[in-house]
Design an enzyme around this catalytic site. Sequence first.
Site, PDB file in Angstrom:
ATOM      1  N   ASN A 204      44.728  41.068  39.475  1.00  0.00           N
ATOM      2  CA  ASN A 204      44.648  42.520  39.390  1.00  0.00           C
ATOM      3  C   ASN A 204      45.908  43.120  39.974  1.00  0.00           C
ATOM      4  O   ASN A 204      46.509  42.517  40.859  1.00  0.00           O
ATOM      5  CB  ASN A 204      43.486  43.030  40.255  1.00  0.00           C
ATOM      6  CG  ASN A 204      42.144  42.740  39.649  1.00  0.00           C
ATOM      7  OD1 ASN A 204      42.010  42.632  38.437  1.00  0.00           O
ATOM      8  ND2 ASN A 204      41.160  42.610  40.498  1.00  0.00           N
ATOM      9  N   ASP A 273      37.394  40.122  38.874  1.00  0.00           N
ATOM     10  CA  ASP A 273      36.003  40.032  38.426  1.00  0.00           C
ATOM     11  C   ASP A 273      35.754  38.779  37.585  1.00  0.00           C
ATOM     12  O   ASP A 273      34.627  38.359  37.411  1.00  0.00           O
ATOM     13  CB  ASP A 273      35.635  41.263  37.592  1.00  0.00           C
ATOM     14  CG  ASP A 273      35.514  42.504  38.466  1.00  0.00           C
ATOM     15  OD1 ASP A 273      35.066  42.365  39.612  1.00  0.00           O
ATOM     16  OD2 ASP A 273      35.885  43.600  38.002  1.00  0.00           O
ATOM     17  N   LYS A 283      50.586  22.097  33.047  1.00  0.00           N
ATOM     18  CA  LYS A 283      50.993  23.329  32.370  1.00  0.00           C
ATOM     19  C   LYS A 283      50.661  23.239  30.874  1.00  0.00           C
ATOM     20  O   LYS A 283      50.985  22.242  30.236  1.00  0.00           O
ATOM     21  CB  LYS A 283      52.493  23.532  32.559  1.00  0.00           C
ATOM     22  CG  LYS A 283      53.000  24.816  31.988  1.00  0.00           C
ATOM     23  CD  LYS A 283      54.499  24.926  32.150  1.00  0.00           C
ATOM     24  CE  LYS A 283      55.017  26.067  31.298  1.00  0.00           C
ATOM     25  NZ  LYS A 283      56.458  26.024  31.142  1.00  0.00           N
ATOM     26  N   PHE A 317      35.358  50.006  48.113  1.00  0.00           N
ATOM     27  CA  PHE A 317      36.254  50.861  47.346  1.00  0.00           C
ATOM     28  C   PHE A 317      35.744  50.906  45.912  1.00  0.00           C
ATOM     29  O   PHE A 317      35.096  49.955  45.451  1.00  0.00           O
ATOM     30  CB  PHE A 317      37.685  50.307  47.364  1.00  0.00           C
ATOM     31  CG  PHE A 317      38.474  50.779  48.551  1.00  0.00           C
ATOM     32  CD1 PHE A 317      38.149  50.360  49.831  1.00  0.00           C
ATOM     33  CD2 PHE A 317      39.545  51.657  48.388  1.00  0.00           C
ATOM     34  CE1 PHE A 317      38.875  50.806  50.933  1.00  0.00           C
ATOM     35  CE2 PHE A 317      40.276  52.104  49.475  1.00  0.00           C
ATOM     36  CZ  PHE A 317      39.946  51.680  50.754  1.00  0.00           C
ATOM     37  N   LYS A 331      28.001  52.398  42.466  1.00  0.00           N
ATOM     38  CA  LYS A 331      28.434  51.186  43.184  1.00  0.00           C
ATOM     39  C   LYS A 331      27.898  51.176  44.615  1.00  0.00           C
ATOM     40  O   LYS A 331      27.499  50.136  45.135  1.00  0.00           O
ATOM     41  CB  LYS A 331      29.968  51.098  43.209  1.00  0.00           C
ATOM     42  CG  LYS A 331      30.538  50.585  41.913  1.00  0.00           C
ATOM     43  CD  LYS A 331      32.045  50.498  41.908  1.00  0.00           C
ATOM     44  CE  LYS A 331      32.520  50.247  40.478  1.00  0.00           C
ATOM     45  NZ  LYS A 331      33.934  50.454  40.284  1.00  0.00           N
TER      46      LYS A 331
END
Length: 393
Positions: A204, A273, A283, A317, A331
């Site tokens: 994020n 999330d 890789k 938050f 929330k």
Amino acid sequence: MNVILGVTGCIGAYKAAIVLRLLQKNEIAVYPVMTHSATKFLGPLTLEKLSGNPVVSDLFGSESSEIQHIALARRSGLLLVAPATANILAKFASGIADDFLSTIYLSTTTPVMVAPAMNVEMWHHPATRENLEKLRRRGVFVVEPGVGYQACGEEGEGRLAEPDEIVRQVLRVLSRSGSLGGKRVLVTAGPTVEDIDPVRYVSNRSSGKMGYALAAEAVRRGANVCLISGPVRLAPPAGAELVLVRSAAEMARAVFERFGDTDIVVQAAAVADYRPVDRMEQKRKKSGERWSLELEATQDILKELGTRKSRQFLVGFAAESERLVENAREKLRDKSLDLIVANDISIPGSGIEADENQVTLIDRDGELVDVPRLPKIEVARKIWDNIEHHLFS
Ligand code: CTP
């Protein structure tokens, strides 16, 4: 109030006598401890006469004063080491206890402050950098050295900070009988990073600035602060224990481990999330074809805390791009929070990655407090004022 004053061997050792005097002027009793090499630079008698207390320098001394000093270390308000050489920093960092001062460091649970003093090359050496970083992460306060002429003839960083600056910082730490004195606070900050393969990840956007500001302000108010942080490019806040994590699962583990002992949790982290279902060890080579990545939900850390909480005050938050108050309220209820900080991420220059923020605080009774756009440290103050209002009035 008592302070243990550790003095180590370098040319700045004479300044320890000035620090001692200034502490006494502020009604702080000083118990000096000198390393063997410090006694070559400054006579123990000087500190003994000035402080009115015996100076301990020998781990195997004949008197019982060592035992008294250990007892004292447990009761004192602060262990201050000024000047602190590169050598004592290295010993503290690695837990070596081969003299009286390093033994006290290992046996004390009180706050520790070091005022480093050394030659400019030693100061910049990666070993010293790493040791200081380790100590800072453990919550040790570091009084940054000054720049100037050094006894070795060189100019540069590494000169012991001025005694009045050292004492100013001591007073700040000792006045931690602040409004959050005695409270254990856990703050999370930054993003979590969910690895896809050794070079790619899902994450994020988050700089960690809001969480770090919240941790710094809680330290300033006297709380015992643990900051659990995802990967960010910020200096650790002085006086907080810093626990570095990467993934949501690691953050969850670190938070749950400490939750039982915590009074207030502020979950400012931007927890991912979703994480990739499989993490590839090698890789993934590009093939030019489309690639769909399968993701699974991570655990909602805050929601879990809401189910586990007993006396803890939980602050979350809410990053919202629409229906700010409604979504945040939902929330708050869903995660059993006491307070939620609603962040409108659509306002340019505010919120994610910015230096400023504009938020709305919403409590369980539905009461709203709008915090106008301010630097994040100011927003942190408003948030703590609001938490204190809920806890103490
Ligand atoms: N949070 C958490 N664990 C997660 C996701 C979020 O602890 N896996 C916390 C965040 O740190 C924040 C609060 O939950 O304090 C709300 O996070 P936010 O991203 O705004 O909301 P989500 O619950 O993830 O819901 P959505 O993404 O649908 O808005």
